[in-house]
Design a protein around this motif. Structure first.
Motif, mmCIF file in Angstrom:
data_model
loop_
_atom_site.group_PDB
_atom_site.id
_atom_site.type_symbol
_atom_site.label_atom_id
_atom_site.label_comp_id
_atom_site.label_asym_id
_atom_site.label_seq_id
_atom_site.Cartn_x
_atom_site.Cartn_y
_atom_site.Cartn_z
ATOM 1 N N VAL A 176 -13.632 18.233 -33.081
ATOM 2 C CA VAL A 176 -14.314 16.994 -33.410
ATOM 3 C C VAL A 176 -14.429 16.907 -34.927
ATOM 4 O O VAL A 176 -14.632 17.917 -35.604
ATOM 5 C CB VAL A 176 -15.706 16.919 -32.741
ATOM 6 C CG1 VAL A 176 -16.625 18.017 -33.240
ATOM 7 C CG2 VAL A 176 -16.359 15.558 -32.938
ATOM 8 N N LEU A 178 -16.493 15.822 -38.083
ATOM 9 C CA LEU A 178 -17.927 15.664 -38.307
ATOM 10 C C LEU A 178 -18.268 14.626 -39.370
ATOM 11 O O LEU A 178 -19.439 14.436 -39.680
ATOM 12 C CB LEU A 178 -18.548 17.012 -38.681
ATOM 13 C CG LEU A 178 -18.490 18.086 -37.593
ATOM 14 C CD1 LEU A 178 -19.300 19.307 -38.001
ATOM 15 C CD2 LEU A 178 -18.986 17.563 -36.263
ATOM 16 N N HIS A 195 -26.275 22.153 -26.549
ATOM 17 C CA HIS A 195 -26.432 21.612 -27.891
ATOM 18 C C HIS A 195 -26.135 22.699 -28.914
ATOM 19 O O HIS A 195 -26.351 23.890 -28.657
ATOM 20 C CB HIS A 195 -27.860 21.088 -28.122
ATOM 21 C CG HIS A 195 -28.264 20.001 -27.192
ATOM 22 N ND1 HIS A 195 -28.945 20.238 -26.010
ATOM 23 C CD2 HIS A 195 -28.061 18.651 -27.245
ATOM 24 C CE1 HIS A 195 -29.165 19.102 -25.386
ATOM 25 N NE2 HIS A 195 -28.635 18.114 -26.109
ATOM 26 N N TYR A 197 -25.987 23.227 -33.512
ATOM 27 C CA TYR A 197 -26.382 22.657 -34.789
ATOM 28 C C TYR A 197 -25.456 23.194 -35.880
ATOM 29 O O TYR A 197 -25.276 24.404 -36.002
ATOM 30 C CB TYR A 197 -27.840 22.990 -35.099
ATOM 31 C CG TYR A 197 -28.743 22.712 -33.919
ATOM 32 C CD1 TYR A 197 -28.945 21.404 -33.483
ATOM 33 C CD2 TYR A 197 -29.347 23.746 -33.203
ATOM 34 C CE1 TYR A 197 -29.738 21.126 -32.373
ATOM 35 C CE2 TYR A 197 -30.140 23.483 -32.105
ATOM 36 C CZ TYR A 197 -30.335 22.177 -31.684
ATOM 37 O OH TYR A 197 -31.106 21.908 -30.591
ATOM 38 N N THR A 207 -25.751 18.618 -38.479
ATOM 39 C CA THR A 207 -25.259 17.764 -37.395
ATOM 40 C C THR A 207 -25.647 18.370 -36.052
ATOM 41 O O THR A 207 -25.463 19.564 -35.824
ATOM 42 C CB THR A 207 -23.729 17.617 -37.459
ATOM 43 O OG1 THR A 207 -23.376 16.972 -38.683
ATOM 44 C CG2 THR A 207 -23.214 16.785 -36.297
ATOM 45 N N CYS A 209 -24.704 18.542 -32.254
ATOM 46 C CA CYS A 209 -23.559 18.295 -31.371
ATOM 47 C C CYS A 209 -23.948 18.547 -29.926
ATOM 48 O O CYS A 209 -24.726 19.461 -29.626
ATOM 49 C CB CYS A 209 -22.387 19.209 -31.730
ATOM 50 S SG CYS A 209 -21.580 18.822 -33.288
ATOM 51 N N TYR A 211 -22.460 19.678 -26.183
ATOM 52 C CA TYR A 211 -21.395 20.593 -25.769
ATOM 53 C C TYR A 211 -21.466 20.775 -24.255
ATOM 54 O O TYR A 211 -22.556 20.934 -23.688
ATOM 55 C CB TYR A 211 -21.561 21.941 -26.461
ATOM 56 C CG TYR A 211 -20.431 22.923 -26.206
ATOM 57 C CD1 TYR A 211 -19.181 22.737 -26.776
ATOM 58 C CD2 TYR A 211 -20.628 24.055 -25.407
ATOM 59 C CE1 TYR A 211 -18.150 23.643 -26.565
ATOM 60 C CE2 TYR A 211 -19.608 24.960 -25.190
ATOM 61 C CZ TYR A 211 -18.368 24.754 -25.773
ATOM 62 O OH TYR A 211 -17.345 25.648 -25.559
ATOM 63 N N LEU A 218 -16.785 18.643 -26.768
ATOM 64 C CA LEU A 218 -17.689 18.681 -27.909
ATOM 65 C C LEU A 218 -17.808 17.282 -28.488
ATOM 66 O O LEU A 218 -16.813 16.562 -28.585
ATOM 67 C CB LEU A 218 -17.116 19.653 -28.959
ATOM 68 C CG LEU A 218 -17.834 19.894 -30.270
ATOM 69 C CD1 LEU A 218 -19.121 20.661 -30.028
ATOM 70 C CD2 LEU A 218 -16.934 20.691 -31.207
ATOM 71 N N TRP A 219 -19.035 16.884 -28.882
ATOM 72 C CA TRP A 219 -19.213 15.568 -29.486
ATOM 73 C C TRP A 219 -20.445 15.592 -30.401
ATOM 74 O O TRP A 219 -21.318 16.445 -30.267
ATOM 75 C CB TRP A 219 -19.369 14.495 -28.419
ATOM 76 C CG TRP A 219 -20.565 14.679 -27.512
ATOM 77 C CD1 TRP A 219 -21.810 14.141 -27.659
ATOM 78 C CD2 TRP A 219 -20.610 15.479 -26.314
ATOM 79 N NE1 TRP A 219 -22.637 14.552 -26.637
ATOM 80 C CE2 TRP A 219 -21.923 15.376 -25.803
ATOM 81 C CE3 TRP A 219 -19.669 16.263 -25.642
ATOM 82 C CZ2 TRP A 219 -22.317 16.031 -24.628
ATOM 83 C CZ3 TRP A 219 -20.062 16.925 -24.478
ATOM 84 C CH2 TRP A 219 -21.373 16.803 -23.986
ATOM 85 N N THR A 220 -20.464 14.666 -31.369
ATOM 86 C CA THR A 220 -21.604 14.571 -32.278
ATOM 87 C C THR A 220 -22.694 13.721 -31.647
ATOM 88 O O THR A 220 -22.422 12.789 -30.883
ATOM 89 C CB THR A 220 -21.199 13.977 -33.633
ATOM 90 O OG1 THR A 220 -20.650 12.673 -33.431
ATOM 91 C CG2 THR A 220 -20.161 14.858 -34.320
ATOM 92 N N ALA A 221 -23.965 14.046 -31.999
ATOM 93 C CA ALA A 221 -25.095 13.360 -31.371
ATOM 94 C C ALA A 221 -26.207 13.032 -32.365
ATOM 95 O O ALA A 221 -27.315 12.714 -31.950
ATOM 96 C CB ALA A 221 -25.650 14.215 -30.234
ATOM 97 N N SER A 223 -27.861 13.621 -36.738
ATOM 98 C CA SER A 223 -27.973 14.566 -37.844
ATOM 99 C C SER A 223 -29.368 14.501 -38.431
ATOM 100 O O SER A 223 -30.129 13.556 -38.172
ATOM 101 C CB SER A 223 -26.924 14.290 -38.927
ATOM 102 O OG SER A 223 -27.181 13.054 -39.575
#
Length: 341
Positions: A176, A178, A195, A197, A207, A209, A211, A218-221, A223
């Motif tokens: 992913v 960032l 999750h 960090y 950030t 993430c 999981y 995996l993805w960002t969620a 920050s």
């Protein structure tokens, strides 16, 4: 709690040797390893591995005696430059070459010594930061909660990689981005495994993430900042650690010379700043580089690279807030890595 301390110098005179501290005093200094930037123990605790951050990277294996003494076993070249992290996992040692952009895999022999590089995976790409992102710079290798994969943040191309392990070898699985120019450096998993960090060295954020341990997706969620509003001077966050109860994340800020406490909310999906503790008002005077909790979880130890000290801070178990407890600093020139044993 006895602790190995690795060291690093960015001057023309490198740091050498691994120091042992206990009860607020230096109890031993062993070996002449150049810039032992990062240290890791074998599962048995009987072998120590050290990443030498030198122009020609190497990883050293050393036998650990009952008194913490170190006896060299062997060492191997990492076939790259700027080796800054080692992980012992799945019967192998994984090392990251920050400067030349590879993750390398060493087999571990029965006596704990290292075999030659079995695999070298080269990262590609760059980022918009002209000083720090001209090429890839993998920084750490961290196993996921299943142990079947490892994650690698790359400061140079802003990617967070997931590799599947096949008999210890790295197989690309997912990744992913960032955000352009973020510079992901270190990461830590929440105990729920869903999750993690990631501290971003180039933009002073962490950030969050999501999981999926079952698939490795995996993805960002979201920050959170590592600095208070209005702070715009140079800063480069380094280490981050999670409290044992997973209620707080602690981040070291180099440049701002501070530690930031982030409260973990929404079952791990959100971070909220609750404290920024200044260590010094003078830029680059301490350079907080690494953090580690003691066994009780009520003392946070900090390695200050420029100051050449290891200091202890008290952690309030209810609020998570930090305070300098007045314990004298232990002098360790170039202190950059803390490893309890």
């Amino acid at each position: 709690m006895p602790t190995f301390v690795g060291a690093y110098s960015w001057t023309e005179v490198p740091a050498t040797g691994i120091t042992v501290i206990e009860a607020g005093a230096v109890t031993g200094t062993f070996t002449d390893i150049v810039n032992p930037f990062h240290l890791a123990l074998s599962p048995s605790g009987r072998t120590l591995y050290a990443a030498s951050n030198a122009p020609e990277g190497r990883v050293f294996a050393l036998t650990v005696g009952d008194d913490g003494s170190l006896t060299p076993l062997n060492d191997q070249p990492t076939e790259g430059a700027g080796t800054i992290h080692v992980l012992v996992h799945a019967g192998h040692v994984y090392a990251t070459n920050h400067d030349s952009g590879e993750v390398v895999v060493f087999p571990v022999n029965d006596d704990g010594s290292l075999g030659p590089v079995r695999q070298s995976v080269k990262h590609l790409g760059s980022g918009p930061n002209e000083l720090s992102q001209l090429g890839p710079h993998p920084h750490v290798t961290v196993p996921d909660p299943t142990g079947d994969r490892v994650l690698v943040p790359d400061k140079g191309n802003d990617q967070l990689y997931v590799y599947r392990l096949d008999e210890g070898l790295l197989v690309p699985h997912s990744q992913v981005h960032l955000g352009a120019g973020t510079g992901p450096r270190h990461l830590v998993f929440h105990p729920d495994g869903r999750h993690l960090y990631v501290v971003n060295e180039l933009v002073s954020t962490v950030t969050v993430c999501g999981y999926d341990p079952s698939t490795g997706a995996l993805w960002t969620a979201g920050s959170a900042p590592t600095l208070p509003d209005g702070e715009d001077g140079w800063n480069a966050p380094s280490a981050l650690v999670l409290s044992a109860d997973a209620r707080f994340v602690y981040v070291a800020n180099r440049g701002h010379e501070s530690l930031t406490v982030l409260r973990v909310d929404k079952e791990g999906a959100h971070l909220e700043p609750v404290q920024n503790l200044r260590l010094s008002e003078e830029p680059l005077s301490t350079m907080p580089w690494d953090l580690v909790f003691d066994a009780s979880g009520t003392t946070l130890r900090l390695a200050n690279q420029s100051a050449g000290t290891v200091v202890s801070l008290t952690v309030d178990p209810e609020t998570g807030l930090l305070s300098l407890d007045g314990a004298p600093a232990v002098e360790v020139p170039g202190a950059a890595c803390l490893l309890p044993f």
